[in-house]
Design an enzyme around this catalytic site. Sequence first.
Site, PDB file in Angstrom:
ATOM      1  N   CYS A  63       3.718  -0.333  -9.555  1.00 52.21           N
ATOM      2  CA  CYS A  63       2.382  -0.451  -8.941  1.00 52.21           C
ATOM      3  C   CYS A  63       1.298  -0.608 -10.008  1.00 52.21           C
ATOM      4  O   CYS A  63       0.336  -1.355  -9.840  1.00 52.21           O
ATOM      5  CB  CYS A  63       2.075   0.773  -8.080  1.00 52.21           C
ATOM      6  SG  CYS A  63       3.254   1.021  -6.748  1.00 52.21           S
ATOM      7  N   ARG A 146       5.622  -2.864  -0.271  1.00 53.93           N
ATOM      8  CA  ARG A 146       4.661  -3.793  -0.890  1.00 53.93           C
ATOM      9  C   ARG A 146       4.374  -4.911   0.117  1.00 53.93           C
ATOM     10  O   ARG A 146       5.029  -5.947   0.107  1.00 53.93           O
ATOM     11  CB  ARG A 146       5.221  -4.348  -2.200  1.00 53.93           C
ATOM     12  CG  ARG A 146       5.536  -3.262  -3.201  1.00 53.93           C
ATOM     13  CD  ARG A 146       6.065  -3.787  -4.520  1.00 53.93           C
ATOM     14  NE  ARG A 146       6.682  -2.703  -5.260  1.00 53.93           N
ATOM     15  CZ  ARG A 146       6.030  -1.770  -5.959  1.00 53.93           C
ATOM     16  NH1 ARG A 146       4.717  -1.834  -6.059  1.00 53.93           N
ATOM     17  NH2 ARG A 146       6.673  -0.805  -6.565  1.00 53.93           N
TER      18      ARG A 146
END
Length: 244
Positions: A63, A146
């Site tokens: 991330c 995601r």
Amino acid sequence: MTMTEAPTGVPTESFVAVPMPRIGDQAPAFTATTTQGAITFPADFAGRWVILFSHPADFTPVCTTEFMTFASMQDEFERLNTALVGLSVDGLYSHIAWLRTIKERITFRGMADVEVTFPLIDDVGMAVARKYGMIMPGEDSTKAVRAVFVIDPAGIIRAIIYYPLSTGRNFQELRRLVIALQAADALEIATPADWVPGEPVIVPPPGSCGTAKERVEDPSVRAVDWFFATKDVSEAAVMEAIDS
Ligand code: BEZ
């Protein structure tokens, strides 16, 4: 679309049926606290394209690389009239601490001192993640996958992409996708596999026998067959057409 049954491995009692937004739907509305203040979505972004994306968690390495990459491309997205809005199932203070750490300490692929100035939603209660189908219990019941939602200036969802927790996204592909969507609207064309601006575009197939005949006789397009025709549009012409 509604997922009505618990995926394999997820206890039925802990499964909550969630309607999944689809391409062509109005983007579900919400209000949220973000690192840039309160937002009302999608109303605050009316007239702009938006990439609404989720990530699994703050202070995680993949991330972190994604946020640094997106933040470093923010100007390019601004030029495409496209706002970025992030989300994870974390609280505001975690977001602030993580973004400060990224700026102060993290280097990646030559990027350093990266400041994330687009809003990151505090969704610790999962209200937004559930609304957008970002929680996939078979992958993780508390972390968002995601997910990427590309939303147009009228608030319509135009593209959806999902990646698992383990795989960082390709942000050049997201930029290419936004350009392709905007070019399709502006030029009434479609774009072939692996298209990048400057390469030939697809002229949509004709809808009648008459237009099929016109298509194969039209000198301005390359009709390989009646249903398969391309034409040249330069990169400059694409960028000019989508300039808003
Ligand atoms: C990461 O961003 O590094 C990550 C987050 C959740 C699961 C696996 C990796």
